[in-house]
Design a protein around this motif. Structure first.
Motif, short mmCIF file in Angstrom:
data_model
loop_
_atom_site.label_atom_id
_atom_site.label_comp_id
_atom_site.label_asym_id
_atom_site.label_seq_id
_atom_site.Cartn_x
_atom_site.Cartn_y
_atom_site.Cartn_z
N GLY A 822 -3.73 -11.54 -0.28
CA GLY A 822 -3.43 -10.37 -1.11
C GLY A 822 -4.10 -10.37 -2.47
N ARG A 823 -5.15 -11.17 -2.65
CA ARG A 823 -5.81 -11.19 -3.95
C ARG A 823 -6.70 -9.95 -4.13
NH1 ARG A 823 -5.31 -15.21 -7.28
NH2 ARG A 823 -4.45 -17.20 -6.55
N ASP A 824 -6.75 -9.42 -5.37
CA ASP A 824 -7.55 -8.24 -5.67
C ASP A 824 -9.00 -8.63 -5.97
OD1 ASP A 824 -5.41 -6.55 -5.34
OD2 ASP A 824 -4.76 -6.80 -7.43
N GLN A 825 -9.21 -9.77 -6.58
CA GLN A 825 -10.57 -10.22 -6.89
C GLN A 825 -10.59 -11.74 -6.98
OE1 GLN A 825 -11.51 -8.36 -10.68
NE2 GLN A 825 -11.05 -10.23 -11.78
N VAL A 826 -11.77 -12.30 -6.78
CA VAL A 826 -11.94 -13.75 -6.85
C VAL A 826 -13.21 -14.02 -7.65
CG1 VAL A 826 -10.75 -14.23 -4.68
CG2 VAL A 826 -13.21 -13.75 -4.67
N ARG A 827 -13.34 -15.29 -8.08
CA ARG A 827 -14.53 -15.71 -8.83
C ARG A 827 -15.22 -16.83 -8.05
NH1 ARG A 827 -15.54 -19.03 -13.93
NH2 ARG A 827 -13.45 -19.83 -13.60
N VAL A 828 -16.52 -16.66 -7.82
CA VAL A 828 -17.30 -17.65 -7.09
C VAL A 828 -18.20 -18.35 -8.09
CG1 VAL A 828 -18.91 -18.05 -5.21
CG2 VAL A 828 -17.27 -16.18 -5.05
N ILE A 829 -18.04 -19.66 -8.24
CA ILE A 829 -18.81 -20.44 -9.22
C ILE A 829 -19.99 -21.08 -8.47
CG2 ILE A 829 -18.76 -22.33 -10.88
CD1 ILE A 829 -15.70 -21.89 -11.05
N HIS A 830 -21.21 -20.69 -8.86
CA HIS A 830 -22.40 -21.21 -8.21
C HIS A 830 -23.37 -21.88 -9.17
CE1 HIS A 830 -23.89 -17.51 -9.91
NE2 HIS A 830 -23.09 -16.79 -9.12
N GLY A 831 -23.14 -21.77 -10.47
CA GLY A 831 -24.01 -22.40 -11.45
C GLY A 831 -25.32 -21.64 -11.65
N ALA A 846 -22.24 -9.42 -0.39
CA ALA A 846 -22.59 -8.03 -0.07
C ALA A 846 -22.37 -7.73 1.41
CB ALA A 846 -24.04 -7.77 -0.47
N ARG A 847 -22.50 -8.73 2.27
CA ARG A 847 -22.34 -8.50 3.70
C ARG A 847 -20.87 -8.51 4.12
NH1 ARG A 847 -26.77 -12.24 4.08
NH2 ARG A 847 -25.30 -13.89 4.56
N ARG A 853 -17.16 -4.61 -4.38
CA ARG A 853 -18.31 -4.69 -5.30
C ARG A 853 -18.34 -6.08 -5.91
NH1 ARG A 853 -14.53 -1.99 -8.57
NH2 ARG A 853 -14.23 -2.93 -10.65
N ILE A 854 -19.50 -6.40 -6.45
CA ILE A 854 -19.67 -7.70 -7.12
C ILE A 854 -20.24 -7.45 -8.50
CG2 ILE A 854 -20.00 -8.98 -4.96
CD1 ILE A 854 -22.98 -8.86 -5.46
N THR A 867 -20.00 -15.37 -10.18
CA THR A 867 -20.00 -13.97 -9.72
C THR A 867 -18.57 -13.58 -9.34
OG1 THR A 867 -22.23 -14.17 -8.86
CG2 THR A 867 -20.89 -12.36 -8.01
N VAL A 868 -18.13 -12.40 -9.83
CA VAL A 868 -16.78 -11.89 -9.54
C VAL A 868 -16.89 -10.90 -8.39
CG1 VAL A 868 -14.84 -10.56 -10.43
CG2 VAL A 868 -15.98 -12.25 -11.89
#
Length: 873
Positions: A822-831, A846-847, A853-854, A867-868
């Motif tokens: 049920g999360r609305d948004q997440v954060r992906v840490i890639h450096g 994107a896929r 959206r990002i 990237t959020v």
């Protein structure tokens, strides 16, 4: 800096410039000019006495030559002499034609590129820097002209909105007339009347070429006949009005073109206060660069201009000879006039080069004081002169009834008056060149007149350069305390002149030897030698004796100089040896001191190391154990635990592979991957790849394998067996879900969870529900996502250090879990890194079907390193 015509020398009268071939030398520089603007500046060059201006000019030439020498090139392309056009534009209400405006446009482009090349120098400019500020591009005017003019000077349609409208009307009207005329040419009723099946234009009107005997059958207006009279040019009545409209439009176009050209001329007029000084600066800069290129090509040094001092000309060559002959064929000469010297008397054989040396010296002084480079060597110095006056050659004036001697006397008088005038005005010393002084009359009288003139010129402070064959004048030059002598070297072996000036020497004429070489009959030669032997000329005898004494003195001087050089060399060798001994002693003492200091420092370090070791040992004894050994025990325990963990997980995988024929290790891989990845053991990856290969081999061997009947409810159904409406158990969901669709390409299922439609990867399917195939689902109120996901799914995932292939499956599973949680948004840490992981992550996001959206994270959340992703459900 406008140098030329500033402070002209009093004595630089036209005759001296002509006789020294000054204007011919100016023409040598013309082929180096890049623009026609600089030609007038070159032609205006005259000797000057502006010391600061001359010094500045040679500094500019020197800096430009340095830039050319390292390959720098200055663009002057397109720059034309537009000064007459600017004069026209300066008149109020004037109009400059388009073709002239195109030349101005090309010049403005050339000016801009030239300024750009000056601005783009790798090192700061010094002497040439003022040109960078004086050459001002007019980009606004350039853009205005470029937007209005075609290459041929015609106006573009975009020159004004009104012109565009008028030309559109002209094109439409012309097209209408031409179409109608083409139709008439094809008309079977009209075609027989025509001389040719085409139409043409006469006096600005479109007409048909009608046979003269049929012209009454085609109603229209006749606009002339052919030369033979067989063809009449008829404008049909039905096109007269259209033709009138076309003519009116053309007249409007002419008026609009005139309005635009007047506007452009007015804008040009406004820019004249900037454009004219800019063109002046371009012309001067072009001349400087051209002179620098000449200096570089002729391999010449630049002379040093001084307010006063000796005249020193090193390795001088005549510019006109250099232009006609290879440089190696032109013999260089040195000519020096000291400050306390009155001049130089040059003697030697006929055709030996006396005149060439004097003309070269005079011409190079004129050029140097005009700010022009000269063919000379390093060390050349030219002081400011009050004039360069020359009497060279056997010129006669029939109109003035003057013989050769009379012409010489007239110039002697003019030179005397000029020297006295300069002395009276306290000006710089003039240089007066006298070739064949005393010639043209009786030798004794000529010698007397020549000596009197030299005494007068010397008393008035002039420098004199004199060439003579008269013995008395040779003796005078040798004996006068203020005069120096020089002789043109003669090759006694070959009986030929060498064209080389030897200073402080007296030369004989060698007239008889030269006459013999030139083929004079031997009987005449013998008679001349007899006459000299029986009646020797007293002056010639004195001169011969002086020459012999000079030769012996020169030989003695050379011997003394050689002995002195040897003595100096021995002295320098002794001094160098003593200095070397002193340096060796100092080096030995310094080395001994450094070694002693090194040994003391090493002993101190060793003592400090021993003390530190003792202190550490004492500390270990006080603590009762060795901390390093304790740390090693702890690490060994961790490694042992990791090994047991590997074995346990491998046994789980092997057991499940034996229990389930359709088992795919990827089912466990996402759930356990993160913890296993932290172990960072290559052995795990290798074993997992082997298990995957075994599974693929089993699938290929048994493509239709099914689970055991007693395990039907616990085995994941094959992808092909899943159908619409099937109820499946999904990892992370407490209740079964109904299958609503299948994505064969992505291998994902669309399932219905209450009123919520989700996309689930095939890898999340556990097994079929007990009531397989039932379409009934529980109400929405009873549907809930496992609380495990809500509690365990964090708001971010860290993928730093992974490859794209390693990170993508983890990211997809994390996104699915986040959607279910049920999360609305997440954060992906890639450096940051190379950007490859960031690009791969964003493509995967994107896929994904549940990523709306990002966007890049805020600076306090990681910025470009994270990237959020905003999620949908």
């Amino acid at each position: 800096m406008r140098l030329f015509n500033n402070g002209s020398m009093d004595g630089a009268e036209p005759y001296s410039l002509e006789v020294l071939e000054f204007f011919k030398a100016l023409d040598l520089f013309r082929r180096y000019l890049r623009t026609p603007l600089s030609l007038s500046h070159l032609q205006a060059a005259r000797p000057g006495s502006d010391f600061e201006g001359l010094r500045s000019r040679y500094s500019e030439i020197g800096e430009a030559r340095d830039l050319l020498e390292v390959g720098k090139r200055f663009p002057f392309e397109g720059i034309a002499d537009i000064r007459s056009t600017l004069d026209t534009a300066a008149l109020p209400g004037s109009l400059v034609e388009g073709s002239s405006l195109v030349r101005i446009l090309e010049t403005l482009r050339g000016v801009r590129l030239l300024r750009k090349s000056l601005d783009s120098q790798e090192r700061p400019l010094a002497a040439l820097d003022p040109y960078r500020h004086r050459i001002v591009p007019l980009e606004e005017l350039e853009n205005r002209l470029a937007g209005c003019l075609e290459e041929d000077g015609a106006l573009k349609d975009s020159a004004s909105p009104e012109l565009r409208k008028i030309r559109e009307r002209i094109r439409r009207q012309r097209s209408h007339i031409q179409r109608r005329l083409e139709e008439m040419c094809r008309n079977p009723d009209i075609r027989p009347l025509l001389q040719e099946d085409y139409f043409t234009e006469r006096g600005g009107r479109y007409v048909l070429p009608v046979q003269s005997n049929y012209k009454k059958r085609l109603p229209g207006i006749q606009h002339g006949k052919s030369v033979t009279g067989t063809t009449s040019y008829i404008e049909p009545f039905e096109l007269v009005e259209s033709g009138n409209l076309l003519v009116e439009a053309l007249e409007e176009e002419t008026l609009e073109v005139e309005v635009i050209l007047r506007s452009l001329t007015g804008r040009l007029r406004e820019c004249l206060p900037i454009l004219r000084p800019t063109l002046e600066a371009v012309a001067e800069f072009d001349l400087v660069v051209s002179l620098a290129e000449y200096s570089l090509e002729s391999r010449s040094a630049l002379p040093v201009i001084v307010p006063e001092g000796p005249l020193v000309l090193r390795e001088i060559r005549h510019p006109l000879l250099l232009a006609q002959m290879p440089r190696e064929s032109v013999v260089p000469n040195d000519l020096i006039l000291e400050s306390n010297s009155a001049g130089l008397v040059i003697t030697g054989p006929n055709t030996g080069g006396k005149t060439v040396v004097m003309k070269t010296a005079g011409l190079l002084c004129l050029l140097a004081l005009s700010g022009l480079p000269i063919p000379c060597g390093e060390g050349t110095q030219v002081p400011l002169l009050g004039g360069v006056l020359a009497d060279i050659g056997d010129e006669q004036s029939i109109e003035a009834s003057l013989s050769t001697f009379s012409s010489h006397v007239a110039r002697m008088k003019a030179f005397q008056e000029a020297a006295r005038r300069i002395r009276r005005l306290n000006g710089p010393r003039p240089l007066i060149i006298l070739d064949e002084l005393g010639a043209g009359t009786d030798p004794s009288e000529g010698a007397a007149l020549g000596r009197a003139l030299l005494e007068d010129l010397i008393s008035n402070g002039a420098w004199v350069l004199v060439a003579t064959h008269i013995g008395d004048l040779k003796v005078f030059g040798r004996t006068h305390p203020a005069l120096k002598t020089g002789a043109m070297r003669f090759d006694q072996d070959n009986l030929a002149p060498a064209y080389h000036l030897i200073l402080d020497s007296v030369g004989e004429s060698h007239g008889i030897a030269i006459a013999r070489r030139l083929g004079l009959p031997e009987s005449l030669i013998e008679r001349a030698e007899e006459l000299i032997a029986t009646n020797p000329n007293q002056a010639a005898a004195v001169l011969h004796r002086l020459t012999e004494e000079e030769r012996r003195a020169r030989e003695l001087r050379e011997e003394i100089e050689q002995e002195r050089a040897e003595t100096e060399e021995k002295k320098e060798a002794v001094v160098r040896r003593l200095e070397q001994i002193a340096r060796d002693e100092k080096r030995i003492l310094d080395q001994a001191r450094r070694e002693a200091e090194f040994k003391v420092a090493a002993a101190k370090r060793r003592m400090a190391h021993i003390e530190e070791h003792i202190r550490r040992e004492e500390e270990k004894l006080r603590r009762g154990y060795d901390g390093r050994e304790k740390d090693l025990e702890r690490r060994e325990y961790q490694v042992t635990w990791l090994e047991r963990e590997y074995e346990r997980r491998l046994e789980i995988l092997a057991g499940m592979a034996r229990k389930f024929p359709n088992f795919a290790p990827e089912l466990l891989k996402p759930a356990e991957f993160e913890r296993l990845a932290r172990l960072s053991e290559p052995e795990w990856k290798r074993v997992l790849r082997e298990v995957n290969r075994e599974e693929e081999a089993i699938r290929e061997e048994f493509p239709h394998a099914r689970p055991l009947s007693d395990l039907t409810e616990e085995v994941r159904p094959a992808w092909e067996e899943i159908g619409m409406g099937d109820l499946l158990r999904i990892e992370g969901l407490e209740r079964p879900v109904s299958v609503e669709g299948k994505d064969e390409k992505k291998k994902r299922l669309s399932v219905l969870l209450g009123d919520l439609t989700l996309e689930i990867p095939y890898s999340r399917v556990l097994h079929r529900a007990a009531t397989s195939g039932a379409r009934t689902v529980e109400p929405t109120s009873g549907v809930r996502v496992s609380q495990l996901f809500k509690a365990d799914i964090p708001g971010e995932i860290n993928l730093i250090g992974m490859t794209v292939d390693e990170a993508e499956p983890l990211l997809v599973k994390y996104l699915d879990d986040a959607v279910l949680a049920g999360r609305d948004q997440v954060r992906v840490i890639h450096g940051h890194g190379t950007g490859a992981l960031r690009n791969g992550v964003r493509k995967a996001l994107a896929r994904h079907p549940h990523v709306a959206r990002i966007q890049e994270a805020e600076p306090h959340e990681g910025g470009a390193g994270a990237t959020v992703a905003v999620l949908t459900r």
